[in-house]
Design a protein around this motif. Structure first.
Motif, PDB file in Angstrom:
ATOM      1  N   PRO A  34       0.824  -1.213   0.000  1.00 37.48           N
ATOM      2  CA  PRO A  34       0.000   0.000   0.000  1.00 37.48           C
ATOM      3  C   PRO A  34       0.859   1.264   0.000  1.00 37.48           C
ATOM      4  O   PRO A  34       1.942   1.324   0.580  1.00 37.48           O
ATOM      5  CB  PRO A  34      -0.810  -0.116   1.285  1.00 37.48           C
ATOM      6  N   GLN A  35       0.351   2.243  -0.666  1.00 37.68           N
ATOM      7  CA  GLN A  35       0.999   3.556  -0.667  1.00 37.68           C
ATOM      8  C   GLN A  35       0.528   4.349   0.558  1.00 37.68           C
ATOM      9  O   GLN A  35      -0.608   4.192   1.014  1.00 37.68           O
ATOM     10  CB  GLN A  35       0.623   4.306  -1.961  1.00 37.68           C
ATOM     11  N   PRO A  36       1.391   5.189   1.144  1.00 38.93           N
ATOM     12  CA  PRO A  36       2.764   5.548   0.728  1.00 38.93           C
ATOM     13  C   PRO A  36       3.828   4.697   1.414  1.00 38.93           C
ATOM     14  O   PRO A  36       4.929   5.178   1.680  1.00 38.93           O
ATOM     15  CB  PRO A  36       2.861   6.996   1.190  1.00 38.93           C
ATOM     16  N   CYS A  37       3.522   3.449   1.758  1.00 39.15           N
ATOM     17  CA  CYS A  37       4.522   2.592   2.407  1.00 39.15           C
ATOM     18  C   CYS A  37       5.702   2.362   1.464  1.00 39.15           C
ATOM     19  O   CYS A  37       5.563   2.422   0.235  1.00 39.15           O
ATOM     20  CB  CYS A  37       3.892   1.247   2.781  1.00 39.15           C
ATOM     21  N   GLN A  38       6.848   2.101   2.038  1.00 39.25           N
ATOM     22  CA  GLN A  38       8.050   1.789   1.277  1.00 39.25           C
ATOM     23  C   GLN A  38       8.374   0.322   1.486  1.00 39.25           C
ATOM     24  O   GLN A  38       8.560  -0.121   2.621  1.00 39.25           O
ATOM     25  CB  GLN A  38       9.214   2.666   1.733  1.00 39.25           C
ATOM     26  N   CYS A  39       8.447  -0.410   0.396  1.00 35.64           N
ATOM     27  CA  CYS A  39       8.658  -1.849   0.479  1.00 35.64           C
ATOM     28  C   CYS A  39       9.984  -2.237  -0.156  1.00 35.64           C
ATOM     29  O   CYS A  39      10.419  -1.627  -1.131  1.00 35.64           O
ATOM     30  CB  CYS A  39       7.518  -2.595  -0.211  1.00 35.64           C
ATOM     31  N   GLN A  52       0.374   8.260   8.711  1.00 36.91           N
ATOM     32  CA  GLN A  52      -0.898   8.834   9.162  1.00 36.91           C
ATOM     33  C   GLN A  52      -2.075   7.880   8.938  1.00 36.91           C
ATOM     34  O   GLN A  52      -3.213   8.312   8.733  1.00 36.91           O
ATOM     35  CB  GLN A  52      -1.162  10.178   8.480  1.00 36.91           C
ATOM     36  N   PHE A  53      -1.823   6.577   9.026  1.00 39.48           N
ATOM     37  CA  PHE A  53      -2.910   5.604   8.908  1.00 39.48           C
ATOM     38  C   PHE A  53      -3.766   5.628  10.172  1.00 39.48           C
ATOM     39  O   PHE A  53      -3.244   5.634  11.297  1.00 39.48           O
ATOM     40  CB  PHE A  53      -2.356   4.182   8.714  1.00 39.48           C
ATOM     41  N   ASP A  73      -1.777   6.677  13.461  1.00 41.97           N
ATOM     42  CA  ASP A  73      -2.903   7.047  14.320  1.00 41.97           C
ATOM     43  C   ASP A  73      -3.853   5.875  14.537  1.00 41.97           C
ATOM     44  O   ASP A  73      -5.075   6.058  14.694  1.00 41.97           O
ATOM     45  CB  ASP A  73      -3.674   8.231  13.707  1.00 41.97           C
ATOM     46  N   LEU A  74      -3.323   4.690  14.567  1.00 42.49           N
ATOM     47  CA  LEU A  74      -4.142   3.498  14.762  1.00 42.49           C
ATOM     48  C   LEU A  74      -4.731   3.481  16.162  1.00 42.49           C
ATOM     49  O   LEU A  74      -4.012   3.698  17.155  1.00 42.49           O
ATOM     50  CB  LEU A  74      -3.310   2.233  14.537  1.00 42.49           C
ATOM     51  N   LYS A  75      -6.027   3.209  16.281  1.00 39.85           N
ATOM     52  CA  LYS A  75      -6.701   3.185  17.579  1.00 39.85           C
ATOM     53  C   LYS A  75      -7.191   1.793  17.952  1.00 39.85           C
ATOM     54  O   LYS A  75      -7.343   1.494  19.132  1.00 39.85           O
ATOM     55  CB  LYS A  75      -7.875   4.155  17.581  1.00 39.85           C
ATOM     56  N   THR A  76      -7.457   0.961  16.964  1.00 40.85           N
ATOM     57  CA  THR A  76      -8.009  -0.368  17.232  1.00 40.85           C
ATOM     58  C   THR A  76      -7.389  -1.381  16.282  1.00 40.85           C
ATOM     59  O   THR A  76      -7.161  -1.093  15.102  1.00 40.85           O
ATOM     60  CB  THR A  76      -9.538  -0.380  17.047  1.00 40.85           C
ATOM     61  N   LEU A  77      -7.105  -2.563  16.839  1.00 38.35           N
ATOM     62  CA  LEU A  77      -6.718  -3.702  16.020  1.00 38.35           C
ATOM     63  C   LEU A  77      -7.873  -4.691  16.072  1.00 38.35           C
ATOM     64  O   LEU A  77      -8.175  -5.249  17.138  1.00 38.35           O
ATOM     65  CB  LEU A  77      -5.423  -4.342  16.542  1.00 38.35           C
ATOM     66  N   VAL A  78      -8.541  -4.885  14.945  1.00 38.14           N
ATOM     67  CA  VAL A  78      -9.744  -5.714  14.916  1.00 38.14           C
ATOM     68  C   VAL A  78      -9.371  -7.181  14.774  1.00 38.14           C
ATOM     69  O   VAL A  78      -8.229  -7.531  14.472  1.00 38.14           O
ATOM     70  CB  VAL A  78     -10.680  -5.284  13.761  1.00 38.14           C
ATOM     71  N   SER A  79     -10.342  -8.031  14.988  1.00 40.76           N
ATOM     72  CA  SER A  79     -10.129  -9.474  14.920  1.00 40.76           C
ATOM     73  C   SER A  79      -9.604  -9.886  13.553  1.00 40.76           C
ATOM     74  O   SER A  79     -10.079  -9.411  12.508  1.00 40.76           O
ATOM     75  CB  SER A  79     -11.444 -10.189  15.231  1.00 40.76           C
ATOM     76  N   GLN A  80      -8.596 -10.749  13.548  1.00 42.50           N
ATOM     77  CA  GLN A  80      -7.966 -11.294  12.335  1.00 42.50           C
ATOM     78  C   GLN A  80      -7.475 -10.183  11.402  1.00 42.50           C
ATOM     79  O   GLN A  80      -7.572 -10.285  10.182  1.00 42.50           O
ATOM     80  CB  GLN A  80      -8.944 -12.228  11.602  1.00 42.50           C
TER      81      GLN A  80
END
Length: 595
Positions: A34-39, A52-53, A73-80
């Motif tokens: 995914p953009q703007p990630c650097q791989c 700023q995700f 800015d992650l607030k929640t990690l959802v199931s799976q």
């Protein structure tokens, strides 16, 4: 004729290079994220830091090994959340705004080895949050707002080797919080609000090898705090700023090889807590206000090789302090208040490999000559001792002295008593006497006293040695008579002198005579007695007279009326005579004046 094979070899190598390049090129073009990630297809890393995700994006390659989601800015990690990343080895979600991790959020990461969740806003981690991580080795949950570690929080992390927690609001660890961590080897707890060591919470960690507890606010380490951790080898207690006491059985049940209790408030070495640690190799008590190390108090630590007490307030290390420690190799007491370190502190200086005495006010005299002579064999970690109290050599390093100059300044002047003539002191029984003894020498001699039975006297009791070196005998008794020995000693030599004390007692006849004399010293004086009686009688008469005058004045103040009372009565004889008849019985009366 050798040209053709050489050309063929070069052509083959070029073809192989083109084939490898083609493979890499094809892989690069197909490895997208995914953009703007650097791989990076070579390291199989996806770096999405500071993008700023607000939610975890999709579209990561399935063969991704490293995923960096920090500073978003992650607030929640959802199931799976990461179920497609079955080959992921490391996941870093630190420095976000996480407040919730749903159950089975990491399900599918069956290859994950490292999970970092530091510096978020997690208040609780629900049971089941770490389901599906059978290979996880390292878990970092530092710097969160976690209040309680609930039962069975980590039960599915059977392969976990290390947990980093702390710098949070943690106040309680449930008894089964670490249940299931049968392979855990290292636990780090840092700066939380625990009011006691979570003894029962640590019980499931029977295989724990390293425990680090930093920044707790406890004043006392209570007995049996680690009694379930029989396999623990390394214990680090640091920055407990108010820790003053280690109770005698506080380390009971441990078989440590490495112990650190640093940056605390210990004023003495906790000998009682240490004596059973016979496997201890490394002991660090640095940055505690410890002033003395007693002699023969560490002899039970048979395997001790290193002792560190840096940045303390050490004034003295007693002779024989490290006696019995045949394997002793490293002593680091830099940054203290030591003036010297005598060779007799050690069982043998032959095994000593590293000695740190720097940043101490050392007096360069004969007591440190052994260090100077062994400087070739001793390691100073590039911080050699420095003379500070000798004016001529102030600031000189021990490496600055030439061999031909020895012993030179490293000499001592033996003790000499200033009043060498034998003394004879007589005193009456019951009085207090001081026996004086003054001495000089370099270094300053220490003064001790032996009683007539040649037993050394202490600074306590009826017979005590004062700070100025005098011997005080309070309420002297006849049995105190005899010759007392004053002994002045320093590294240069000893000197002594005898002081004869005679306590005069009283016989039975002399005691009676004394009592008679005391009685005669207070004769009976008639004149004094007469005066005393006269004063007493006059005082009594004056008191009676005043009472009568007061009564008279009180009665006169009632006016001119005369108050009388008339009492009428029947005489007993008349009443008896006429008792049976009905005749008239005459009564009588009298009048009484009331004043």
């Amino acid at each position: 004729m050798f040209g053709k094979p050489g050309v063929q070899w070069r052509l083959g190598l070029a073809a192989l290079y083109l084939w490898v390049s083609g493979v890499v090129y094809t892989k690069d073009t197909s490895w997208t994220c995914p953009q703007p990630c650097q791989c990076n297809s070579r390291t199989l890393e996806a770096n999405c830091s500071d993008c700023q995700f607000e939610v975890v994006p999709d579209g990561f390659p399935q063969d991704c090994r490293l995923l960096n989601l920090t500073h978003n800015d992650l607030k929640t990690l959802v199931s799976q959340q990461f179920k497609t990343l079955t080959q992921l080895l490391e996941l870093d979600v630190s420095d976000n705004l996480l407040v919730m991790i749903e159950a089975e959020a990491f399900l599918g990461l069956r290859s994950l080895l490292t999970l970092r969740l530091a510096r978020n806003r997690l208040r609780v981690i629900p049971a089941g949050a770490f389901n599906g991580l059978p290979q996880l080795k390292l878990l970092d949950i530092r710097d969160n707002l976690i209040l309680v570690l609930l039962d069975f929080t980590f039960q599915d992390l059977a392969a976990l080797l290390r947990v980093d927690t702390g710098r949070s609001d943690l106040v309680f660890v449930s008894p089964h919080a670490f249940a299931g961590l049968t392979n855990l080897r290292e636990l780090n707890v840092d700066r939380c609000n625990l009011t006691a060591v979570p003894t029962e919470g640590l019980r499931p960690l029977s295989g724990l090898a390293t425990l680090s507890l930093h920044g707790l606010g406890l004043t006392t380490l209570t007995n049996y705090s680690f009694r379930w951790l029989g396999n623990l080898k390394k214990l680090v207690i640091s920055h407990w700023s108010v820790l003053e006491t280690l109770e005698g059985n506080s380390l009971f049940g441990l078989n440590l090889t490495f112990l650190t209790v640093s940056n605390c408030n210990l004023s003495v070495v906790p000998y009682a807590s240490l004596h059973h640690l016979v496997y201890l190799v490394h002991l660090d008590l640095s940055f505690n206000p410890i002033r003395y190390i007693r002699g023969n108090s560490l002899r039970d630590l048979l395997r001790l090789q290193e002792f560190h007490l840096v940045g303390g307030q050490l004034l003295r290390i007693d002779p024989r302090a490290f006696h019995g420690l045949a394997r002793f190799k490293v002593l680091n007491v830099s940054g203290n208040l030591l003036k010297t370190l005598e060779e007799g502190v050690f069982s043998s200086v032959g095994s000593l490999g590293v000695l740190r005495l720097d940043d101490n006010p050392l007096a360069c005299d004969c007591r440190l000559l052994w260090v100077l002579r062994r400087r070739v064999h001793l390691g100073f970690d590039r911080q050699p001792p420095v003379c500070t109290t000798e004016v001529r050599f102030e600031g000189w390093s021990f490496l600055d002295f030439a061999e031909v100059d020895l012993p030179g300044p490293f000499t001592c002047r033996r003790s000499r008593i200033l009043n060498p003539k034998p003394q004879h002191v007589q005193i009456a029984e019951g009085y207090t006497v001081h026996l004086h003894c003054n001495a000089e020498g370099d270094p300053t001699p220490s003064i001790s006293w032996l009683n007539p039975q040649r037993v050394q006297l202490s600074a306590f009791g009826r017979l005590q040695v004062l700070a100025n070196g005098s011997l005080e005998v309070r309420y002297a008794q006849v049995r105190d008579s005899g010759t007392y020995i004053c002994l002045a000693s320093n590294a240069g030599g000893n000197d002594s002198i005898g002081v004869s004390l005679i306590v005069r007692g009283f016989s039975h006849s002399s005691r009676n005579s004394l009592l008679l004399n005391e009685t005669q010293s207070f004769p009976f004086e008639v004149k004094t007695l007469v005066v005393a009686v006269t004063i007493g009688v006059l005082s009594f008469l004056c008191s009676v007279t005043i009472c009568f005058i007061f009564m008279f004045l009180w009665s006169k103040g009632k006016g001119q009326y005369k108050h009388t009372a008339t009492i009428e009565y029947v005489p007993r004889s008349a009443a008896s005579t006429n008792n049976g008849g009905k005749g008239h019985v005459e009564s009588s009366r009298f009048t009484m004046k009331l004043i």
